[in-house]
Design a protein around this motif. Sequence first.
Motif, PDB file in Angstrom:
ATOM      1  N   ILE A  16     -31.050  44.278 -51.413  1.00  0.00           N
ATOM      2  CA  ILE A  16     -29.614  44.514 -51.558  1.00  0.00           C
ATOM      3  C   ILE A  16     -29.081  42.985 -51.738  1.00  0.00           C
ATOM      4  O   ILE A  16     -28.977  42.289 -50.534  1.00  0.00           O
ATOM      5  CB  ILE A  16     -28.640  45.325 -50.742  1.00  0.00           C
ATOM      6  CG1 ILE A  16     -29.304  46.753 -50.716  1.00  0.00           C
ATOM      7  CG2 ILE A  16     -27.293  45.232 -51.354  1.00  0.00           C
ATOM      8  CD1 ILE A  16     -29.918  47.201 -49.851  1.00  0.00           C
ATOM      9  N   LEU A  26     -31.504  41.570 -60.881  1.00  0.00           N
ATOM     10  CA  LEU A  26     -31.704  42.739 -62.009  1.00  0.00           C
ATOM     11  C   LEU A  26     -33.108  42.662 -62.620  1.00  0.00           C
ATOM     12  O   LEU A  26     -33.720  43.551 -62.790  1.00  0.00           O
ATOM     13  CB  LEU A  26     -30.670  42.751 -63.187  1.00  0.00           C
ATOM     14  CG  LEU A  26     -29.246  43.135 -62.380  1.00  0.00           C
ATOM     15  CD1 LEU A  26     -28.309  43.306 -63.461  1.00  0.00           C
ATOM     16  CD2 LEU A  26     -29.321  44.074 -61.581  1.00  0.00           C
ATOM     17  N   ALA A  39     -35.814  43.905 -59.966  1.00  0.00           N
ATOM     18  CA  ALA A  39     -35.812  45.000 -60.018  1.00  0.00           C
ATOM     19  C   ALA A  39     -37.234  45.415 -61.058  1.00  0.00           C
ATOM     20  O   ALA A  39     -37.872  46.634 -60.717  1.00  0.00           O
ATOM     21  CB  ALA A  39     -34.634  45.845 -60.319  1.00  0.00           C
ATOM     22  N   THR A  74     -36.302  49.644 -54.237  1.00  0.00           N
ATOM     23  CA  THR A  74     -35.132  49.298 -55.256  1.00  0.00           C
ATOM     24  C   THR A  74     -34.638  48.218 -54.885  1.00  0.00           C
ATOM     25  O   THR A  74     -34.582  47.455 -53.973  1.00  0.00           O
ATOM     26  CB  THR A  74     -34.123  50.628 -54.774  1.00  0.00           C
ATOM     27  OG1 THR A  74     -34.156  50.381 -53.402  1.00  0.00           O
ATOM     28  CG2 THR A  74     -34.862  51.854 -54.862  1.00  0.00           C
ATOM     29  N   ASN A 119     -30.989  45.950 -56.064  1.00  0.00           N
ATOM     30  CA  ASN A 119     -29.751  46.137 -56.587  1.00  0.00           C
ATOM     31  C   ASN A 119     -28.786  44.936 -56.125  1.00  0.00           C
ATOM     32  O   ASN A 119     -29.049  44.466 -54.925  1.00  0.00           O
ATOM     33  CB  ASN A 119     -29.059  47.468 -55.931  1.00  0.00           C
ATOM     34  CG  ASN A 119     -29.634  48.633 -56.700  1.00  0.00           C
ATOM     35  OD1 ASN A 119     -29.550  48.975 -57.679  1.00  0.00           O
ATOM     36  ND2 ASN A 119     -30.495  49.664 -55.858  1.00  0.00           N
ATOM     37  N   LEU A 148     -27.125  52.150 -50.521  1.00  0.00           N
ATOM     38  CA  LEU A 148     -28.267  51.403 -51.301  1.00  0.00           C
ATOM     39  C   LEU A 148     -29.615  51.473 -50.346  1.00  0.00           C
ATOM     40  O   LEU A 148     -30.465  51.323 -50.914  1.00  0.00           O
ATOM     41  CB  LEU A 148     -27.805  50.135 -52.044  1.00  0.00           C
ATOM     42  CG  LEU A 148     -26.734  50.180 -53.002  1.00  0.00           C
ATOM     43  CD1 LEU A 148     -26.450  48.809 -53.342  1.00  0.00           C
ATOM     44  CD2 LEU A 148     -27.261  51.166 -54.214  1.00  0.00           C
ATOM     45  N   VAL A 175     -31.035  54.634 -57.512  1.00  0.00           N
ATOM     46  CA  VAL A 175     -30.165  53.767 -57.704  1.00  0.00           C
ATOM     47  C   VAL A 175     -30.828  52.313 -57.819  1.00  0.00           C
ATOM     48  O   VAL A 175     -31.419  52.115 -56.817  1.00  0.00           O
ATOM     49  CB  VAL A 175     -28.990  53.420 -57.262  1.00  0.00           C
ATOM     50  CG1 VAL A 175     -28.080  52.285 -57.553  1.00  0.00           C
ATOM     51  CG2 VAL A 175     -27.943  54.585 -57.119  1.00  0.00           C
ATOM     52  N   ASN A 176     -31.453  51.895 -58.966  1.00  0.00           N
ATOM     53  CA  ASN A 176     -32.188  50.574 -58.980  1.00  0.00           C
ATOM     54  C   ASN A 176     -31.808  49.674 -60.446  1.00  0.00           C
ATOM     55  O   ASN A 176     -31.446  50.233 -61.367  1.00  0.00           O
ATOM     56  CB  ASN A 176     -33.729  51.005 -59.254  1.00  0.00           C
ATOM     57  CG  ASN A 176     -34.644  50.053 -59.021  1.00  0.00           C
ATOM     58  OD1 ASN A 176     -34.389  49.144 -58.342  1.00  0.00           O
ATOM     59  ND2 ASN A 176     -35.678  50.185 -59.646  1.00  0.00           N
ATOM     60  N   GLN A 213     -29.238  47.814 -60.594  1.00  0.00           N
ATOM     61  CA  GLN A 213     -27.774  47.865 -60.884  1.00  0.00           C
ATOM     62  C   GLN A 213     -26.886  46.833 -60.064  1.00  0.00           C
ATOM     63  O   GLN A 213     -27.236  46.328 -59.291  1.00  0.00           O
ATOM     64  CB  GLN A 213     -27.235  49.365 -60.403  1.00  0.00           C
ATOM     65  CG  GLN A 213     -28.150  50.615 -61.088  1.00  0.00           C
ATOM     66  CD  GLN A 213     -28.002  50.535 -62.816  1.00  0.00           C
ATOM     67  OE1 GLN A 213     -27.062  50.036 -63.399  1.00  0.00           O
ATOM     68  NE2 GLN A 213     -29.115  50.618 -63.102  1.00  0.00           N
TER      69      GLN A 213
END
Length: 244
Positions: free
Chosen positions: A136, A165, A168, A177, A179, A225, A232-233, A235
Motif C-alpha cells: 500500500i 498502478l 500491480a 495486491t 494499491n 487493503l 481490490v488491486n 486501485q
Amino acid sequence: MSIKNRIAVVTGASGGIGRATAERLARDGMTVIVHYSGNKSRAEETVATITEAGGTATALQGDVADENEMVTLFARVVELYGGIDVVVNAAGIMTLAPLVDLDLADFDAMMRTNVRGTFVVSQLAARQLRTGGALINFSTSVERLQQPTYTAYAATKGAVEAMTLILARELRGRDVTVNVVAPGPTATPLFLDGKPQQVIDHIASLAPLERLGTPEDIAESVAFLAGPARWVNGQVLYVNGGIA
C-alpha cells in the motif's frame, strides 16, 4: 495466511498516519516493523503503545530513499520474523508554495523522499512479499482537488500513483495486491503546520461530513487493503470524507 500471522513493514511509522496505521495493523494481530528515519524516540513510543496493548512490534531505522539502508532493513525483518507479508509506504514530506515561488531544493527533497523513496521500498516489496501479500502506497486527494500551493507535492504523488498502478500489473501471478490510498485533509502535524485556524476550519467544512479526517480514519482503509481486501488491486482509494 491468517491476518494474525502477517508481518507488516510500515515506513514513516513514528508519527501521523504511519503511526496510526502501525497501531491499527497490530490490533489485527500483525507483527509490525515500525520504520523511522530520524526520530528514534517517537518510533519507540509507537512500539511501546503496541506492546502495551499486547501486540508485537520492532523499531528499525532507515532512509527510504537509500537503497542500501532499506535492503539492510528488509533483510533484518526477514532475519527476525522469517518473511514479509505487508508493506505500507507512509513516509513522506510536504512543502507548500506556488510553483513560481517554490525553492528547487524543496522540490528535490520531496522528489527524493516521496518518489525515489516510494520506488526503493516498492521495489524491495515486489521482490520479497510472500504469496497473499499486500503493498500500500500513499498519494493524496489533492490530485482531484487541485489546490494552489500543492503543485510540487501533488506532482510527487502523481508519480507514486503511476508507478504503483503499473506495478500491480507487473506482479501478475504472484497473488500480491498493490494499491494506493489517497487521503484528503487529515489532522496530522504535516497538514496542520503553518495553517491559521480559520483556514483549517474552512477546509474542514468542505467535506459533506464537515470535519477533517483523522490518522485513524486513514489507518482503517489501510487495514482493509492489508488484510481482507484480496479482490481490490491496482486501485487508488480516495479516503477523504467525500470532499472530492
